[in-house]
Design a protein around this motif. Structure first.
Motif, PDB file in Angstrom:
ATOM      1  N   ILE A   1       1.640  -5.815 -11.950  1.00 30.84           N
ATOM      2  CA  ILE A   1       3.360  -6.103 -11.246  1.00 30.84           C
ATOM      3  C   ILE A   1       2.842  -7.172  -9.931  1.00 30.84           C
ATOM      4  O   ILE A   1       3.826  -7.434  -9.859  1.00 30.84           O
TER       5      ILE A   1
ATOM      6  N   ILE B   1       8.920  -2.176 -18.958  1.00 29.87           N
ATOM      7  CA  ILE B   1       8.181  -3.966 -18.062  1.00 29.87           C
ATOM      8  C   ILE B   1       7.389  -4.379 -19.095  1.00 29.87           C
ATOM      9  O   ILE B   1       6.330  -4.109 -19.686  1.00 29.87           O
TER      10      ILE B   1
ATOM     11  N   CYS C   1      10.653  -1.381 -11.462  1.00 28.10           N
ATOM     12  CA  CYS C   1       8.606  -0.850 -11.023  1.00 28.10           C
ATOM     13  C   CYS C   1       9.370   0.817 -10.231  1.00 28.10           C
ATOM     14  O   CYS C   1       9.639   0.523  -9.919  1.00 28.10           O
ATOM     15  N   ILE C   2       8.903   1.309 -10.942  1.00 30.40           N
ATOM     16  CA  ILE C   2       8.579   3.060 -10.555  1.00 30.40           C
ATOM     17  C   ILE C   2       7.578   2.661  -9.317  1.00 30.40           C
ATOM     18  O   ILE C   2       6.844   4.337  -8.603  1.00 30.40           O
ATOM     19  N   ARG C   3       6.931   2.048  -9.591  1.00 31.25           N
ATOM     20  CA  ARG C   3       4.960   2.233  -8.682  1.00 31.25           C
ATOM     21  C   ARG C   3       4.444   2.680  -8.775  1.00 31.25           C
ATOM     22  O   ARG C   3       3.586   4.315  -7.659  1.00 31.25           O
ATOM     23  N   CYS C   4       4.185   3.507 -10.123  1.00 30.42           N
ATOM     24  CA  CYS C   4       3.559   4.524 -10.646  1.00 30.42           C
ATOM     25  C   CYS C   4       1.767   3.737 -10.561  1.00 30.42           C
ATOM     26  O   CYS C   4       0.867   4.762 -10.549  1.00 30.42           O
ATOM     27  N   GLY C   5       1.347   2.361 -10.347  1.00 28.85           N
ATOM     28  CA  GLY C   5       0.124   1.959 -10.865  1.00 28.85           C
ATOM     29  C   GLY C   5      -0.956   2.049 -11.652  1.00 28.85           C
ATOM     30  O   GLY C   5      -1.860   1.624 -11.539  1.00 28.85           O
ATOM     31  N   ALA C   6      -0.147   2.633 -13.243  1.00 32.89           N
ATOM     32  CA  ALA C   6      -1.069   2.768 -14.463  1.00 32.89           C
ATOM     33  C   ALA C   6      -0.765   1.313 -14.890  1.00 32.89           C
ATOM     34  O   ALA C   6      -2.205   1.293 -14.642  1.00 32.89           O
ATOM     35  N   CYS C   7       0.039   0.072 -14.161  1.00 34.55           N
ATOM     36  CA  CYS C   7      -0.614  -0.834 -14.731  1.00 34.55           C
ATOM     37  C   CYS C   7      -1.940  -1.721 -14.204  1.00 34.55           C
ATOM     38  O   CYS C   7      -2.064  -2.089 -15.202  1.00 34.55           O
TER      39      CYS C   7
ATOM     40  N   ILE D   1      -1.806   1.167  -4.813  1.00 32.11           N
ATOM     41  CA  ILE D   1      -0.050   1.791  -4.714  1.00 32.11           C
ATOM     42  C   ILE D   1      -0.334   3.248  -4.293  1.00 32.11           C
ATOM     43  O   ILE D   1       0.784   3.617  -3.702  1.00 32.11           O
TER      44      ILE D   1
ATOM     45  N   CYS E   1       2.693   1.167 -19.520  1.00 34.96           N
ATOM     46  CA  CYS E   1       4.031   0.539 -18.216  1.00 34.96           C
ATOM     47  C   CYS E   1       5.065   2.139 -18.717  1.00 34.96           C
ATOM     48  O   CYS E   1       5.956   1.564 -19.631  1.00 34.96           O
ATOM     49  N   PRO E   2       5.043   3.100 -17.765  1.00 35.24           N
ATOM     50  CA  PRO E   2       6.157   4.656 -18.145  1.00 35.24           C
ATOM     51  C   PRO E   2       7.524   3.403 -18.047  1.00 35.24           C
ATOM     52  O   PRO E   2       8.721   4.355 -18.634  1.00 35.24           O
ATOM     53  N   VAL E   3       7.922   2.404 -17.387  1.00 32.18           N
ATOM     54  CA  VAL E   3       9.474   2.201 -17.647  1.00 32.18           C
ATOM     55  C   VAL E   3       9.762   0.342 -18.574  1.00 32.18           C
ATOM     56  O   VAL E   3      10.739  -0.338 -18.402  1.00 32.18           O
TER      57      VAL E   3
ATOM     58  N   LEU F   1       4.947  -6.686 -18.589  1.00 26.28           N
ATOM     59  CA  LEU F   1       4.747  -7.254 -17.746  1.00 26.28           C
ATOM     60  C   LEU F   1       3.830  -8.315 -18.309  1.00 26.28           C
ATOM     61  O   LEU F   1       3.983  -9.859 -17.099  1.00 26.28           O
TER      62      LEU F   1
HETATM   63  S1  SF4 Z   1       3.153   0.557 -14.869  1.00 26.92           S
HETATM   64 FE1  SF4 Z   1       4.985  -0.359 -14.586  1.00 26.92          FE
HETATM   65  S2  SF4 Z   1       6.281   1.251 -13.081  1.00 26.92           S
HETATM   66 FE2  SF4 Z   1       4.383   1.761 -12.810  1.00 26.92          FE
HETATM   67  S3  SF4 Z   1       3.329   0.408 -11.071  1.00 26.92           S
HETATM   68 FE3  SF4 Z   1       2.495  -1.051 -13.130  1.00 26.92          FE
HETATM   69  S4  SF4 Z   1       4.652  -2.568 -13.673  1.00 26.92           S
HETATM   70 FE4  SF4 Z   1       5.579  -0.217 -12.022  1.00 26.92          FE
END
Ligand code: SF4
Lengths: 483, 248
Positions: A330, A364, A301-307, A146, A360-362, A366
């Motif tokens: 995610i 979640i 989710c803020i769609r950072c892609g870290a996961c 993403i 995950c920065p927020v 997961l």
């Molecule tokens: S690490 Fe968290 S915020 Fe970032 S894409 Fe994955 S679920 Fe979303």
């Protein structure tokens, strides 16, 4: 195809899979270094999670507030319940303005709604202006990540693609040269565009404005020239206050690419003079996720892609193995929440290692949601029959100690005496690349019972050695050391 | 102090020496453990497959077997995390028995350091040891700090092993990446699972590991399976085996 099959395909080119793994691990390490530089990192994550949970719990209120404030700024707000509604709304706006050519910056939402084919079918040209997205668009592929949509493509392959479509020299793979070619190509499209479409990273309820983050400045360029700007966002992108951005912008860039801040964080607070600015608020299943206690938090989710970058499975199986717009951990929640039949293998494409949850920065949870999703898949009778049956059987055996002992004995004996070709048959998924454990002559419980019996008889004779804290116990270590 | 030993089913069947080493280590520190014979499995294989109705009877059996002990000790972070973090949904809200057992169920290194307060261990183990951080011990039980999280840097297992004379540790390029076992994942996603295992082993090889250890035999069973197939010269031992061999 299911995830295991596609993953196997991807790993069968081992060099490529290793390269893919290393490229993403590099991003993960950059993220670690950046996060280390922020002493209050964990506190920021706490804040972000709390803000998001609060916003989601009051979503209708904040959406209305946003609509009101946005309208006051001259932004035209639209509501779309489904992906189709979204596409139709966007198309109608474009049609009204007689648009032929559209430039679009990165927006996972428009990918989710399949906006490009919808508009192309109706005679419009849509050019993705994010470099990575343009590459996959030219190759007629979906993004595999993403944030880094073309992470699965090597620079030599980009060279081939550009040679074919942009007329670069054959065999050229120098990133600077290729980027320059893409710039020139995109410049031309920017100049000719009749409308610009962008995504939204954060919309702010109290101001009615929104923020778009890019590294290439392509969103700004795309909406600065044409007279029409349409911004498409999922309803979960909302933040209550402008000051909340101080938490999220710091987390987003560091988590996504290991940068202290995204190169361009552009704030939009109304149309330019003589221009129109539209915001399309899209539900497309989000409000039903909001009602599910198990999966509600996935909307943080803020769609950072870290996961994705951290997921050991994603790194080795590639984004396309998920067959979803949002892949990785995610995506393995979001997709089966909506279409469990189609994506039933995704929650199992995971070892439950929990790295995604920690990154995950927020915040979640997961991997716990992935586990919960497995239960939902079972409850919907979507597990493969063989798996369900074997679990029923194993459960029945393990519930009865005598049966467990008998079956254990049987397993050990047959493993011991069966010829190698019978054990390592093609159906033995464990044994293709791995040895099975060597069956011991006795179980732990037998050894333990024997030892206790031995000790009892010793006690009745002479005094047995008593182990004291910190003292040496010969007997103990000798028994234990027979590895 | 009444302490019960829980030995995971596959350890009972295939790695009895790990159970015996656990007994030896506990006895060395003055704890006489009991082994309730009726025990079988914590139910994790079923729960991780999504089969909650099949996991439920095992969760109930576990609580029935282990209620009445001050502590339940297991040489497995994974099983302990199943009991402690995932049993809730199998019992009624506010169920006292299960809450008590869950609270008192501990992983071996946790029990040694937190309950017994073990700080010094006399013994020697002159080998280069590579520690594999089992994910459930790491990110569920927080026996050490995961590389993603920016808090302190604890490592219970390493602290214990560091006491041994002559021991040295491998420095890995990826400190706590998953080995790829993942229960049924190991078979269902065989390709990715084995690649993950190979990558861990390559990291250990490059770091000079001669003894590979962890707090979970499940990870080690997978890694050992690859190591033996590839005929590599790495000895695989549960950390209880190291301790019991080293304590002289
Ligand atoms: S690490 Fe968290 S915020 Fe970032 S894409 Fe994955 S679920 Fe979303």
């Amino acid at each position: 195809m299911s995830h295991p099959a596609l993953a196997q395909q991807f790993t069968s080119d081992r060099t490529r899979a290793e390269w893919h793994d290393r490229s993403l691990w590099f991003v993960r390490e950059k993220r670690d270094r950046m996060a280390h530089g922020v002493p209050e990192w964990e506190l920021l994550r706490e804040h972000a999670s709390a803000i998001k949970l609060h916003t989601m719990s009051q979503l209708p209120h904040y959406l209305e507030q946003f609509e009101k404030n946005a309208a006051a700024r001259g932004i035209i707000v639209h509501w779309a319940e489904t992906a189709d509604d979204h596409n139709r709304i966007v198309y109608e706006i474009l049609q009204r303005h007689g648009v032929r050519r559209v430039v679009k910056s990165k927006s996972m939402l428009t990918e989710e709604c399949h906006l490009n084919p919808f508009l192309e079918k109706r005679g419009m040209e849509v050019v993705d202006t994010d470099l990575g997205e343009r590459i996959v668009q030219l190759r007629q592929e979906a993004p595999s990540h993403i944030v880094l949509p073309a992470i699965h493509i090597r620079k030599e392959e980009v060279g081939e693609c550009f040679h074919e479509h942009l007329g670069t020299e054959k065999g050229a793979s120098d990133p600077n040269y290729l980027t320059e070619a893409a710039r020139n190509h995109l410049r031309e499209r920017f100049c000719k565009a009749d409308a610009g479409i962008t995504g939204v990273n954060f919309a702010i309820a109290e101001t009615g404005g929104f923020v778009v983050c890019t590294n290439e400045g392509n969103a700004d360029l795309g909406v600065s020239l044409p007279k029409l700007h349409i911004a498409c966002m999922g309803i979960e992108k909302l933040l209550p206050r402008a000051s909340d951005l101080a938490v999220f912008l710091r987390l987003l860039a560091r988590s996504a690419t290991g940068q202290p801040i995204t190169t361009y964080s552009s704030h939009f607070h109304g149309p330019r003079e003589g221009c129109e600015l539209h915001v399309v608020l899209v539900d497309n299943g989000r409000s039903s996720i909001l009602q599910s206690p198990d999966f509600r938090r996935s909307l943080n989710c803020i769609r950072c892609g870290a996961c994705m970058n951290t997921c050991p499975v994603y790194r080795r199986s590639g984004g396309h193995s998920y067959e979803t717009t949002v892949p990785g951990p995610i995506g393995s929640i979001l997709a089966p929440v909506r279409e469990p039949e189609k994506h039933s293998s995704l929650p199992f494409a995971c070892t439950l290692c929990g790295s995604c949850t920690d990154v995950c920065p927020v915040k979640i949870d997961l991997h716990h949601q992935l586990l919960a999703m497995r239960g939902h898949i079972d409850a919907k009778h979507l597990l493969p029959v063989s798996k369900k049956l074997s679990m029923k059987l194993v459960s029945a055996v393990l519930s009865r100690t005598w049966l467990y002992n008998t079956m254990g004995w049987l397993a050990r004996v047959s493993l011991k005496w069966a010829p190698r070709f019978a054990v390592y048959n093609p159906l033995n998924g464990w044994g293709r690349q791995r040895e099975l454990p060597i069956p011991p002559s006795a179980t732990f419980r037998q050894m333990f019972a024997q030892r206790r019996a031995g000790r009892k008889s010793a006690e009745s004779g002479a005094a047995a050695p008593v182990a004291r804290e910190g003292s040496k116990s010969r007997e103990g270590s000798q028994t234990g050391g027979q590895a | 102090m009444k302490v019960a030993l829980f030995v995971p089913c596959y350890v009972d069947q295939f790695y009895p020496q790990v159970g015996m080493s656990t007994v030896a280590v506990l006895e060395h520190f003055g704890v006489q453990v009991e082994f309730p014979e009726a025990q079988t499995c914590c139910g994790q294989p079923m729960a991780n497959s999504g089969c909650m109705p099949e996991a439920r009877p095992l969760a109930h059996k576990f609580i029935d077997v282990f209620d009445g002990y001050d502590y339940v000790v297991a040489p497995s972070g994974s099983c302990v995390s199943m009991v402690r973090h995932h049993y809730e949904e199998f019992f009624e809200h506010g169920d006292v028995r299960s809450a008590r057992v869950r609270r008192n169920t501990m992983e071996l290194s946790e029990f040694l350091t937190k309950v017994l307060g073990v700080k010094t261990i006399f013994g020697s183990f002159p080998h280069r040891v590579g520690i594999h951080q089992s994910c459930h011990g790491l990110r569920e039980l927080r026996l050490s700090s995961s590389s993603e999280v920016m808090t302190g840097r604890d490592d219970l297992l390493k602290d214990l092993l560091s006491q041994l004379e002559g021991i040295s540790f491998s420095k890995l390029s990826r400190n706590d990446e998953c080995c790829g076992f993942g229960g049924t994942f190991a078979v269902a996603e065989e390709a990715v699972s084995c690649m993950m295992g190979d990558d861990r082993i390559a990291d250990h090889k490059a770091a000079g590991t001669t003894v590979l250890t962890a707090g979970d035999m499940s990870c080690l069973m997978h890694l050992d399976g690859l190591i033996r197939r590839q005929k590599l010269n790495i000895r695989v031992m549960h950390f209880a085996e190291i301790l019991s061999e080293a304590i002289c």
